[in-house]
Write a protein that holds these residues in place. Structure first.
Motif, PDB file in Angstrom:
ATOM      1  N   MET A   1       0.842  -1.180   0.000  1.00 45.51           N
ATOM      2  CA  MET A   1       0.000   0.000   0.000  1.00 45.51           C
ATOM      3  C   MET A   1       0.889   1.247   0.000  1.00 45.51           C
ATOM      4  N   ASN A   2       0.481   2.239  -0.740  1.00 38.61           N
ATOM      5  CA  ASN A   2       1.246   3.469  -0.885  1.00 38.61           C
ATOM      6  C   ASN A   2       1.039   4.381   0.324  1.00 38.61           C
ATOM      7  N   ILE A   3       2.114   4.609   1.082  1.00 37.52           N
ATOM      8  CA  ILE A   3       2.108   5.527   2.234  1.00 37.52           C
ATOM      9  C   ILE A   3       3.310   6.461   2.033  1.00 37.52           C
ATOM     10  N   PRO A   4       3.103   7.610   1.372  1.00 43.26           N
ATOM     11  CA  PRO A   4       4.237   8.500   1.088  1.00 43.26           C
ATOM     12  C   PRO A   4       4.972   8.949   2.355  1.00 43.26           C
ATOM     13  N   GLU A   5       6.287   8.920   2.282  1.00 49.09           N
ATOM     14  CA  GLU A   5       7.145   9.258   3.418  1.00 49.09           C
ATOM     15  C   GLU A   5       7.063  10.729   3.819  1.00 49.09           C
ATOM     16  N   GLU A   6       6.825  11.622   2.857  1.00 53.67           N
ATOM     17  CA  GLU A   6       6.884  13.059   3.145  1.00 53.67           C
ATOM     18  C   GLU A   6       5.630  13.605   3.823  1.00 53.67           C
ATOM     19  N   LEU A   7       4.598  12.794   3.993  1.00 61.78           N
ATOM     20  CA  LEU A   7       3.349  13.249   4.594  1.00 61.78           C
ATOM     21  C   LEU A   7       3.282  12.913   6.072  1.00 61.78           C
ATOM     22  N   ARG A   8       2.380  13.580   6.782  1.00 61.16           N
ATOM     23  CA  ARG A   8       2.055  13.252   8.175  1.00 61.16           C
ATOM     24  C   ARG A   8       0.626  12.731   8.174  1.00 61.16           C
ATOM     25  N   TYR A   9       0.307  11.838   9.128  1.00 64.33           N
ATOM     26  CA  TYR A   9      -0.973  11.133   9.125  1.00 64.33           C
ATOM     27  C   TYR A   9      -1.669  11.238  10.477  1.00 64.33           C
ATOM     28  N   SER A  10      -2.992  11.382  10.427  1.00 60.32           N
ATOM     29  CA  SER A  10      -3.779  11.417  11.664  1.00 60.32           C
ATOM     30  C   SER A  10      -4.285  10.015  11.987  1.00 60.32           C
ATOM     31  N   ASP A  11      -4.742   9.845  13.213  1.00 62.94           N
ATOM     32  CA  ASP A  11      -5.345   8.571  13.614  1.00 62.94           C
ATOM     33  C   ASP A  11      -6.632   8.297  12.846  1.00 62.94           C
ATOM     34  N   ASP A  12      -7.216   9.356  12.268  1.00 66.72           N
ATOM     35  CA  ASP A  12      -8.471   9.233  11.513  1.00 66.72           C
ATOM     36  C   ASP A  12      -8.221   9.038  10.018  1.00 66.72           C
ATOM     37  N   HIS A  13      -6.967   8.826   9.638  1.00 72.12           N
ATOM     38  CA  HIS A  13      -6.562   8.485   8.271  1.00 72.12           C
ATOM     39  C   HIS A  13      -6.554   9.660   7.296  1.00 72.12           C
ATOM     40  N   GLU A  14      -6.504  10.877   7.805  1.00 66.44           N
ATOM     41  CA  GLU A  14      -6.253  12.020   6.939  1.00 66.44           C
ATOM     42  C   GLU A  14      -4.740  12.226   6.860  1.00 66.44           C
ATOM     43  N   TRP A  15      -4.292  12.776   5.744  1.00 69.81           N
ATOM     44  CA  TRP A  15      -2.874  13.113   5.595  1.00 69.81           C
ATOM     45  C   TRP A  15      -2.732  14.618   5.443  1.00 69.81           C
ATOM     46  N   VAL A  16      -1.530  15.108   5.762  1.00 67.98           N
ATOM     47  CA  VAL A  16      -1.216  16.534   5.655  1.00 67.98           C
ATOM     48  C   VAL A  16       0.143  16.685   4.977  1.00 67.98           C
ATOM     49  N   ARG A  17       0.182  17.603   4.014  1.00 65.66           N
ATOM     50  CA  ARG A  17       1.439  17.988   3.382  1.00 65.66           C
ATOM     51  C   ARG A  17       1.583  19.497   3.570  1.00 65.66           C
ATOM     52  N   VAL A  18       2.635  19.917   4.249  1.00 66.22           N
ATOM     53  CA  VAL A  18       2.865  21.342   4.502  1.00 66.22           C
ATOM     54  C   VAL A  18       3.638  21.930   3.334  1.00 66.22           C
ATOM     55  N   GLU A  19       3.134  23.054   2.837  1.00 64.17           N
ATOM     56  CA  GLU A  19       3.777  23.786   1.739  1.00 64.17           C
ATOM     57  C   GLU A  19       3.858  25.239   2.176  1.00 64.17           C
ATOM     58  N   GLY A  20       4.975  25.629   2.776  1.00 70.70           N
ATOM     59  CA  GLY A  20       5.111  26.981   3.318  1.00 70.70           C
ATOM     60  C   GLY A  20       4.180  27.139   4.510  1.00 70.70           C
ATOM     61  N   GLY A  21       3.353  28.172   4.511  1.00 78.86           N
ATOM     62  CA  GLY A  21       2.395  28.392   5.593  1.00 78.86           C
ATOM     63  C   GLY A  21       1.043  27.778   5.320  1.00 78.86           C
ATOM     64  N   GLU A  22       0.986  26.880   4.341  1.00 78.92           N
ATOM     65  CA  GLU A  22      -0.264  26.226   3.979  1.00 78.92           C
ATOM     66  C   GLU A  22      -0.139  24.722   4.190  1.00 78.92           C
ATOM     67  N   ALA A  23      -1.294  24.096   4.302  1.00 80.92           N
ATOM     68  CA  ALA A  23      -1.328  22.638   4.418  1.00 80.92           C
ATOM     69  C   ALA A  23      -2.356  22.099   3.435  1.00 80.92           C
ATOM     70  N   VAL A  24      -1.979  21.044   2.733  1.00 80.13           N
ATOM     71  CA  VAL A  24      -2.891  20.326   1.848  1.00 80.13           C
ATOM     72  C   VAL A  24      -3.318  19.088   2.623  1.00 80.13           C
ATOM     73  N   VAL A  25      -4.623  18.789   2.588  1.00 77.18           N
ATOM     74  CA  VAL A  25      -5.175  17.682   3.367  1.00 77.18           C
ATOM     75  C   VAL A  25      -5.941  16.738   2.443  1.00 77.18           C
ATOM     76  N   GLY A  26      -5.804  15.454   2.703  1.00 74.11           N
ATOM     77  CA  GLY A  26      -6.552  14.434   1.966  1.00 74.11           C
ATOM     78  C   GLY A  26      -6.754  13.228   2.856  1.00 74.11           C
ATOM     79  N   ILE A  27      -7.241  12.134   2.278  1.00 70.67           N
ATOM     80  CA  ILE A  27      -7.362  10.893   3.048  1.00 70.67           C
ATOM     81  C   ILE A  27      -6.390   9.865   2.472  1.00 70.67           C
TER      82      ILE A  27
END
Length: 131
Positions: A1-27
């Protein structure tokens, strides 16, 4: 299963990618696998403000509907407009074209908090292995 190394993950299975002062969120791909075929995604309008842990939308699949929980607080800059007509993008590319929202972080200190409160890829893999 694909779990990108550069992301952070919540216990609820959302991911976060920080780009400067912004964050992109997905599942995560794991969440997508559990949900099955995504048929509808309800996301907030730009300008909506949420705290960490707040429900910011709903994702529906052929199996179930689930609240989406924001791992970090901030104001929504953009919701993914492509998901209105093509919610299956979440299934096809959860870490790319299937992103959900882009937010401005409530404050710069949240970047450090992300490291402390969200899981790195190895910890997330260990968590889903137990589920």
């Amino acid at each position: 299963m694909n779990i990108p190394e550069e992301l952070r993950y919540s216990d609820d299975h959302e991911w976060v990618r920080v780009e400067g002062g912004e964050a992109v969120v997905g599942i995560s791909a794991f969440a997508v696998e559990q949900l099955g075929d995504i048929v509808f995604v309800e996301l907030p309008d730009p300008g909506a403000i949420f705290g960490a842990g707040d429900a910011f939308g709903v994702i529906e699949s052929a199996k179930a509907a689930s609240d989406l929980l924001l791992p970090v607080g901030g104001a929504v800059i953009a919701s993914n407009p492509a998901l209105n007509d093509s919610p299956e993008l979440v299934n096809d590319d959860p870490y790319g074209e299937g992103w959900l929202v882009r937010i401005t972080l409530a404050d710069a200190a949240q970047v450090d908090t992300l490291v402390d409160t969200l899981k790195d890829a190895a910890a997330y893999r260990a968590m889903i292995a137990e589920e």
